[in-house]
Design a protein around this motif. Sequence first.
Motif, PDB file in Angstrom:
ATOM      1  N   TYR A   1       0.807  -1.223   0.000  1.00 54.63           N
ATOM      2  CA  TYR A   1       0.000   0.000   0.000  1.00 54.63           C
ATOM      3  C   TYR A   1       0.840   1.272   0.000  1.00 54.63           C
ATOM      4  O   TYR A   1       0.328   2.355  -0.291  1.00 54.63           O
ATOM      5  N   ASP A   2       2.125   1.152   0.297  1.00 58.67           N
ATOM      6  CA  ASP A   2       3.021   2.309   0.268  1.00 58.67           C
ATOM      7  C   ASP A   2       4.413   1.800  -0.084  1.00 58.67           C
ATOM      8  O   ASP A   2       5.272   1.652   0.786  1.00 58.67           O
ATOM      9  N   PRO A   3       4.652   1.502  -1.369  1.00 56.32           N
ATOM     10  CA  PRO A   3       5.893   0.831  -1.757  1.00 56.32           C
ATOM     11  C   PRO A   3       7.153   1.600  -1.346  1.00 56.32           C
ATOM     12  O   PRO A   3       7.321   2.774  -1.688  1.00 56.32           O
ATOM     13  N   LYS A   4       8.008   0.916  -0.601  1.00 57.48           N
ATOM     14  CA  LYS A   4       9.292   1.492  -0.199  1.00 57.48           C
ATOM     15  C   LYS A   4      10.471   0.761  -0.821  1.00 57.48           C
ATOM     16  O   LYS A   4      11.489   1.369  -1.130  1.00 57.48           O
ATOM     17  N   TYR A   5      10.333  -0.551  -0.958  1.00 56.66           N
ATOM     18  CA  TYR A   5      11.441  -1.361  -1.456  1.00 56.66           C
ATOM     19  C   TYR A   5      10.998  -2.244  -2.621  1.00 56.66           C
ATOM     20  O   TYR A   5       9.989  -2.934  -2.530  1.00 56.66           O
ATOM     21  N   VAL A   6      11.762  -2.195  -3.686  1.00 53.11           N
ATOM     22  CA  VAL A   6      11.636  -3.170  -4.764  1.00 53.11           C
ATOM     23  C   VAL A   6      12.740  -4.195  -4.556  1.00 53.11           C
ATOM     24  O   VAL A   6      13.890  -3.825  -4.281  1.00 53.11           O
ATOM     25  N   CYS A   7      12.396  -5.470  -4.668  1.00 57.89           N
ATOM     26  CA  CYS A   7      13.390  -6.525  -4.471  1.00 57.89           C
ATOM     27  C   CYS A   7      13.230  -7.567  -5.571  1.00 57.89           C
ATOM     28  O   CYS A   7      12.121  -8.054  -5.821  1.00 57.89           O
ATOM     29  N   VAL A   8      14.335  -7.899  -6.219  1.00 56.10           N
ATOM     30  CA  VAL A   8      14.355  -8.951  -7.240  1.00 56.10           C
ATOM     31  C   VAL A   8      15.327 -10.027  -6.789  1.00 56.10           C
ATOM     32  O   VAL A   8      16.480  -9.733  -6.438  1.00 56.10           O
ATOM     33  N   VAL A   9      14.858 -11.262  -6.776  1.00 64.57           N
ATOM     34  CA  VAL A   9      15.702 -12.410  -6.443  1.00 64.57           C
ATOM     35  C   VAL A   9      15.789 -13.304  -7.665  1.00 64.57           C
ATOM     36  O   VAL A   9      14.766 -13.700  -8.224  1.00 64.57           O
ATOM     37  N   PHE A  10      17.006 -13.613  -8.071  1.00 61.14           N
ATOM     38  CA  PHE A  10      17.243 -14.500  -9.199  1.00 61.14           C
ATOM     39  C   PHE A  10      18.023 -15.714  -8.704  1.00 61.14           C
ATOM     40  O   PHE A  10      19.084 -15.565  -8.089  1.00 61.14           O
ATOM     41  N   SER A  11      17.493 -16.897  -8.960  1.00 58.74           N
ATOM     42  CA  SER A  11      18.124 -18.143  -8.528  1.00 58.74           C
ATOM     43  C   SER A  11      18.541 -18.950  -9.752  1.00 58.74           C
ATOM     44  O   SER A  11      17.706 -19.558 -10.420  1.00 58.74           O
ATOM     45  N   GLU A  12      19.833 -18.936 -10.045  1.00 62.66           N
ATOM     46  CA  GLU A  12      20.349 -19.627 -11.226  1.00 62.66           C
ATOM     47  C   GLU A  12      20.274 -21.140 -11.025  1.00 62.66           C
ATOM     48  O   GLU A  12      20.812 -21.677 -10.054  1.00 62.66           O
ATOM     49  N   GLY A  13      19.590 -21.823 -11.940  1.00 59.62           N
ATOM     50  CA  GLY A  13      19.409 -23.263 -11.803  1.00 59.62           C
ATOM     51  C   GLY A  13      18.549 -23.629 -10.614  1.00 59.62           C
ATOM     52  O   GLY A  13      18.627 -24.739 -10.087  1.00 59.62           O
ATOM     53  N   GLY A  14      17.679 -22.690 -10.206  1.00 59.58           N
ATOM     54  CA  GLY A  14      16.945 -22.861  -8.953  1.00 59.58           C
ATOM     55  C   GLY A  14      15.576 -23.495  -9.079  1.00 59.58           C
ATOM     56  O   GLY A  14      14.798 -23.443  -8.136  1.00 59.58           O
ATOM     57  N   SER A  15      15.245 -24.042 -10.231  1.00 56.38           N
ATOM     58  CA  SER A  15      13.954 -24.699 -10.396  1.00 56.38           C
ATOM     59  C   SER A  15      12.831 -23.664 -10.307  1.00 56.38           C
ATOM     60  O   SER A  15      12.970 -22.543 -10.779  1.00 56.38           O
ATOM     61  N   TYR A  16      11.710 -24.038  -9.699  1.00 53.17           N
ATOM     62  CA  TYR A  16      10.536 -23.157  -9.651  1.00 53.17           C
ATOM     63  C   TYR A  16      10.827 -21.877  -8.863  1.00 53.17           C
ATOM     64  O   TYR A  16      11.349 -21.915  -7.748  1.00 53.17           O
ATOM     65  N   GLY A  17      10.437 -20.733  -9.431  1.00 58.02           N
ATOM     66  CA  GLY A  17      10.609 -19.475  -8.720  1.00 58.02           C
ATOM     67  C   GLY A  17       9.822 -19.413  -7.431  1.00 58.02           C
ATOM     68  O   GLY A  17      10.215 -18.745  -6.472  1.00 58.02           O
ATOM     69  N   SER A  18       8.696 -20.133  -7.387  1.00 58.21           N
ATOM     70  CA  SER A  18       7.848 -20.115  -6.193  1.00 58.21           C
ATOM     71  C   SER A  18       8.535 -20.743  -4.988  1.00 58.21           C
ATOM     72  O   SER A  18       8.195 -20.416  -3.850  1.00 58.21           O
TER      73      SER A  18
END
Length: 337
Positions: free
Chosen positions: A303-320
């Motif tokens: 409701y009040d975005p302060k942080y954008v965060c991107v996580v990338f997992s190389e060879g990490g299977s499902y993002g979930s």
Amino acid sequence: DCNIQRAAENVLDSENVTGAAIIVDAKTGGILAMASRPDFDPDNIQKYLNSKNGELLNRAICRYNPGSVFKIITAAAALETGFSDEFTFECTGKTDIDGLDFVCSKADGHGKITFTQGFAYSCNCLFYTLGEQTGYDSIREYARRFGLGEKVLRINGFDEFKGNIPSAGGMTSRALANISIGQGEVLATPLQIADVLCTVANGGVRRQLSLIGGIVDENGVCTDIKPSEIGRVISADTARHLQQMLRETVMYGTGRNAEIPSAPAAGKTATAETGWEKDGKLYNVAAALLLNHGWFAGYFPYYDPKYVCVVFSEGGSYGSVSAAPVFAKIGEKILDI
């Protein structure tokens, strides 16, 4: 920010992630943390020169198939060119494209779903159809507007990958179907994906992401670099639709593992097929998931975005499972600082 950088690094280490994490101040575009794993000992560089683990790669600025995080672009292009959030679709688990079955993320299909539900569940079949009806010219235009296919920071001497947004020439229906879900020839860096999420979180206005807060001259005089806007990318109405889609992805869709109890989050998962080989075998969804990349890209509080965060997992299977929980843990640590 040394504390946020430390938090990101500690979580990547504790979760044994090969990949990257980027945290950006959603309001200013200032990069607060940029971590890449595995890392290296700067006092013993020679040890890593012939390593096959890529310790000297900064994975935050390397290019990869974005997978379903690119559906943010496809959805934005569709909404901007006349599609409504009320658009519905019947998913049977596969779609025939020029005589070849393109499958969904759910083998037996999602049934009848709305646009938002299709986004939240990451329904590939809905996005094959959406891409075809929206057209590649529009998808490519909005990918460019969001900054894909170009360097984000534009710093001299900073060797940042541009990614790849294919040209429109010779685009086939099958190629378009793949691009609509972030596969095929489309490539993006984690930093570029962070840029996309910042634009959505800011109501459709793109800011210049910055790694440098100021410049000190030879006399010790510091000149601050003020946050700047690049301009509006999508309408405020489209941004609100995307924000709701991203929130519902975390509420009940593929991003449930990214929820942060103390600060509701919004975001998108991805499981990107690489086609990479290991020990002479091609790894993909049908064979194995070892060399698929997992992503989660989002922001918090919703409701009040302060942080954008991107996580990338190389060879990490499902993002979930390989990226979304890492996002949540990084978020929890940041909010405890």
